[in-house]
Design a protein around this motif. Structure first.
Motif, mmCIF file in Angstrom:
data_model
loop_
_atom_site.group_PDB
_atom_site.id
_atom_site.type_symbol
_atom_site.label_atom_id
_atom_site.label_comp_id
_atom_site.label_asym_id
_atom_site.label_seq_id
_atom_site.Cartn_x
_atom_site.Cartn_y
_atom_site.Cartn_z
ATOM 1 N N GLU A 191 0.529 5.509 -0.141
ATOM 2 C CA GLU A 191 -0.467 6.528 0.010
ATOM 3 C C GLU A 191 0.294 7.765 0.205
ATOM 4 O OE1 GLU A 191 -2.744 6.205 3.608
ATOM 5 O OE2 GLU A 191 -4.115 8.018 2.950
ATOM 6 N N TYR A 216 -4.933 -2.725 12.463
ATOM 7 C CA TYR A 216 -3.680 -2.477 12.708
ATOM 8 C C TYR A 216 -3.649 -2.743 14.294
ATOM 9 C CZ TYR A 216 -3.496 0.568 8.832
ATOM 10 O OH TYR A 216 -3.354 1.146 7.651
ATOM 11 N N ALA A 265 0.213 -2.134 5.132
ATOM 12 C CA ALA A 265 0.363 -1.005 4.977
ATOM 13 C C ALA A 265 1.261 -0.258 5.948
ATOM 14 C CB ALA A 265 -1.089 -0.414 5.785
ATOM 15 N N GLN A 266 2.316 0.286 5.514
ATOM 16 C CA GLN A 266 2.400 0.869 4.144
ATOM 17 C C GLN A 266 3.896 0.084 3.660
ATOM 18 O OE1 GLN A 266 1.295 4.836 3.345
ATOM 19 N NE2 GLN A 266 -0.387 4.673 4.563
ATOM 20 N N GLY A 284 -6.288 4.813 1.133
ATOM 21 C CA GLY A 284 -6.237 5.638 2.473
ATOM 22 C C GLY A 284 -6.967 6.877 2.603
ATOM 23 N N ASN A 285 -6.950 7.444 3.591
ATOM 24 C CA ASN A 285 -7.935 8.558 3.931
ATOM 25 C C ASN A 285 -7.513 9.621 2.788
ATOM 26 O OD1 ASN A 285 -8.558 7.530 6.060
ATOM 27 N ND2 ASN A 285 -7.112 8.255 7.529
ATOM 28 N N TRP A 302 -13.670 9.731 10.874
ATOM 29 C CA TRP A 302 -12.516 10.728 10.343
ATOM 30 C C TRP A 302 -12.455 10.733 8.867
ATOM 31 C CZ3 TRP A 302 -12.591 5.855 12.494
ATOM 32 C CH2 TRP A 302 -12.070 4.691 11.676
ATOM 33 N N ASN A 343 -12.387 4.692 0.592
ATOM 34 C CA ASN A 343 -11.758 4.411 1.732
ATOM 35 C C ASN A 343 -12.292 4.437 3.065
ATOM 36 O OD1 ASN A 343 -8.855 3.314 2.816
ATOM 37 N ND2 ASN A 343 -9.243 5.465 3.728
ATOM 38 N N GLU A 344 -12.568 3.313 3.877
ATOM 39 C CA GLU A 344 -12.895 3.562 5.311
ATOM 40 C C GLU A 344 -14.071 4.415 5.369
ATOM 41 O OE1 GLU A 344 -9.390 4.363 7.832
ATOM 42 O OE2 GLU A 344 -8.693 2.277 7.721
ATOM 43 N N PHE A 354 0.869 -1.293 0.095
ATOM 44 C CA PHE A 354 -0.097 -0.152 0.157
ATOM 45 C C PHE A 354 0.581 1.068 0.144
ATOM 46 C CE2 PHE A 354 -2.711 2.765 3.076
ATOM 47 C CZ PHE A 354 -3.223 3.350 1.891
ATOM 48 N N ILE A 363 4.590 3.942 8.879
ATOM 49 C CA ILE A 363 4.195 2.330 9.291
ATOM 50 C C ILE A 363 4.623 1.379 8.171
ATOM 51 C CG2 ILE A 363 2.295 2.725 10.849
ATOM 52 C CD1 ILE A 363 0.384 2.530 8.839
ATOM 53 N N GLU A 398 -5.716 -3.044 4.275
ATOM 54 C CA GLU A 398 -4.772 -2.522 5.162
ATOM 55 C C GLU A 398 -4.189 -3.355 6.462
ATOM 56 O OE1 GLU A 398 -5.228 1.633 6.066
ATOM 57 O OE2 GLU A 398 -6.289 2.015 4.354
ATOM 58 N N TRP A 426 0.639 -0.931 14.252
ATOM 59 C CA TRP A 426 0.678 0.565 14.454
ATOM 60 C C TRP A 426 0.060 0.766 15.810
ATOM 61 C CZ3 TRP A 426 -2.810 4.072 11.202
ATOM 62 C CH2 TRP A 426 -2.677 5.282 11.238
HETATM 63 O O1 AHR Z 1 -2.243 3.651 6.565
HETATM 64 C C1 AHR Z 1 -2.494 4.682 7.329
HETATM 65 C C2 AHR Z 1 -4.204 5.262 7.373
HETATM 66 O O2 AHR Z 1 -4.851 4.221 8.173
HETATM 67 C C3 AHR Z 1 -4.945 5.147 6.044
HETATM 68 O O3 AHR Z 1 -4.891 6.369 5.420
HETATM 69 C C4 AHR Z 1 -6.380 4.783 6.378
HETATM 70 O O4 AHR Z 1 -7.062 4.046 5.541
HETATM 71 C C5 AHR Z 1 -6.233 4.153 7.811
HETATM 72 O O5 AHR Z 1 -7.043 4.556 8.741
#
Ligand code: AHR
Length: 501
Positions: free
Chosen positions: A27, A244, A348-349, A71-72, A178, A172-173, A25, A354, A292, A296
């Motif tokens: 980002e 995570y 990720a990633q 990702g975000n 958030w 994504n998410e 991943f 991370i 992901e 973390w």
């Molecule tokens: O990998 C970091 C972040 O973690 C990503 O942007 C998001 O999708 C997740 O919350």
């Protein structure tokens, strides 16, 4: 400690391991892209501005599917900002990590990089602040033959041949409060279904990943997934899982048992997919994209993801140790054991954020988690076997009972790959591998990763504390393998075999 026996029967087959299980991943966050894979100012830069030293390390990991651009980040990204002549691309105020995004790396650079690295591109469209139509246009830009607006634009930007991106994430998410453009499940279901329809109308050969729950702790966990899957139906090919893992107390053994809950997360998501399939009387089986995953926790706070309006800040640069490397191996074991349902998984990633690799100026560091990835990477071609484990274990306060040895296995052509994690914090362990249906003939290769303590890590000053070494404490006896593993270690062993069937 009592010996552990691992029985591997060639007939206890789970499924062929999908190569995309070993994805990554990339980002736009912190120094993942800029100063990570892309740094035209670096002395290591190639003709495209990619950092050759970083790419060489990444190549060893043989990542397959590479998820991009977030990702975000994806939920505020407008892909047109990242194509065309670099000088005309806008600089954007990026809100997911409060940073400056200069758009010097975009779709065409990612495709170039994917070709160099032999990655399968996996693009996340913007279903936060973007529209289904914007997503549809991106598919046209990437996949359509020239002759229409966005395909012609691609050709103007240098690529007459389609990029041929087969894997697309529908946002994504989107369940996370958030997330830019976060909406309730029923809104997202409509948005993602509309996007998937338009995207598949442009290119029916693509596959889509719909957003499942971002966290198992969210109040909407599984209810979100149910609502979305029921509505999106056959427009989704996969549903995403994210995870995570963190060490939230000082108990290493408890932390190492966390992979129990990865098994559970997969099995619950799969159960939901089967339920939806039955309820909707669909012929289509939705599989899982664990798109992901990682350890973390040290940098999981608001300040660590805040770029304070600056470019390429040091965001979420987690420093990993030996126990984290064991958790990473545990994730991989869980994916292999669920190869029938998990078809895609993305670490990720990959750089700085991370990540197994950190850069500092012109230097790079391979973190502890790089090494389990390395020793698994070339051993995943084959059919996952269901291992039977007999041996000691312990009750983890947070995750329940686990065997001290965590394991998975892949049956290849004339070869049996076995992966072992010794979770014992203080004792070496003897493991006997007994194969059924095949005869273990000889050891093809055997490697391990261990270190002086659970907290030991690699640093720029001392970069080789944790690395892969040859595993020599292994004997073959009457067709069985007997392995001595030090405490807190990961092993990957490949045996030459004869098929007895
Ligand atoms: O990998 C970091 C972040 O973690 C990503 O942007 C998001 O999708 C997740 O919350």
């Amino acid at each position: 400690m009592d010996q552990t026996k691992v029985i591997l029967d060639r007939d206890y087959q789970i499924a062929q391991v999908d190569p995309r299980l070993f994805g990554g991943f990339l980002e736009h966050i912190g120094r993942a892209v800029y100063e990570g894979v892309y740094d035209p100012q670096s002395k290591h830069a190639d003709q495209y501005g990619f950092r050759k030293d970083v790419l060489n390390c990444l190549k060893q990991l043989c990542f397959t599917a590479m998820r991009y651009p977030g990702g975000n980040f994806a939920s505020g990204y407008h892909w047109l900002d990242g194509v065309g002549p670099r000088a005309t691309r806008p600089t954007i105020r990026e809100l997911a990590s409060q940073s400056i995004e200069p758009n010097q790396f975009g779709t065409d650079e990612f495709m170039q990089l994917s070709r160099i690295m032999n990655w399968t591109p996996m693009i996340t469209v913007n279903l936060g602040t973007g529209t289904p139509e914007e997503a549809r246009n991106w598919v046209e830009y990437c996949n359509s033959p020239i002759g229409t607006k966005y395909a012609n634009l691609r050709a103007e930007n240098g690529a007459t041949e389609p990029h041929d991106v087969k894997l697309w994430c529908l946002g994504n998410e989107m369940d996370g409060p958030w997330q830019q453009g976060h909406v309730p499940a029923d809104h997202y279901a409509i948005r993602s279904q509309q996007a998937a329809k338009l995207m598949k109308d442009v290119d029916p050969s693509i596959e889509t990943v719909v957003c499942g729950s971002a966290e198992i702790g969210l109040p909407t966990y599984m209810e979100w997934d149910r609502t979305v899957l029921e509505y999106v139906g056959d427009y989704a090919d996969y549903i995403s899982l994210h995870r995570y893992i963190g060490k939230w107390n000082s108990d290493t053994a408890d932390y190492l048992a966390a992979t129990n809950s990865v098994d559970q997360q997969i099995e619950v998501a799969d159960a939901l997919c089967r339920y939806i399939q039955a309820k909707t009387r669909s012929k289509k089986r939705i599989h899982l994209a664990f798109d992901e995953w990682n350890v973390w926790y040290r940098t999981q706070n608001a300040e660590s993801v805040n770029g304070h309006g600056k470019f390429a800040q040091h965001l979420v640069e987690e420093e990993y140790n030996l126990e984290d490397a064991l958790v990473v191996a545990g994730f991989l074991n869980s994916f292999i054991r669920h190869a029938d349902v998990v078809k895609i998984a993305n670490l990720a990633q990959i750089v700085n954020v991370i990540a197994p690799i950190l850069t500092r100026g012109e230097q790079f560091l391979l973190q502890s988690i790089y090494y389990p990835l390395l020793i698994y990477a070339r051993r995943l071609d084959g059919i996952a076997l269901q291992p039977i484990v007999r041996g000691p274990g312990y009750e983890s306060p947070s995750y329940g009972f686990v065997h001290t040895i965590d394991t998975s296995a892949v049956l290849g052509n004339g070869v049996l790959h076995t992966f072992l994690v010794n979770r014992s914090t203080d004792e070496s362990t003897t493991i006997q591998i007994a194969a059924a249906g095949v005869q273990i003939k000889s050891i093809k290769s055997a490697e391990q990763v261990t270190g002086p303590s659970a907290a030991a890590s690699n640093t720029f000053d001392k970069p080789n504390t944790i690395c892969n070494q040859k595993l020599s404490n292994i004997k073959l006896d009457d067709g069985k393998a007997v392995i001595q593993m030090p405490p807190l270690s990961v092993a990957a062993i490949s045996f030459h075999i004869d098929d007895k069937s």
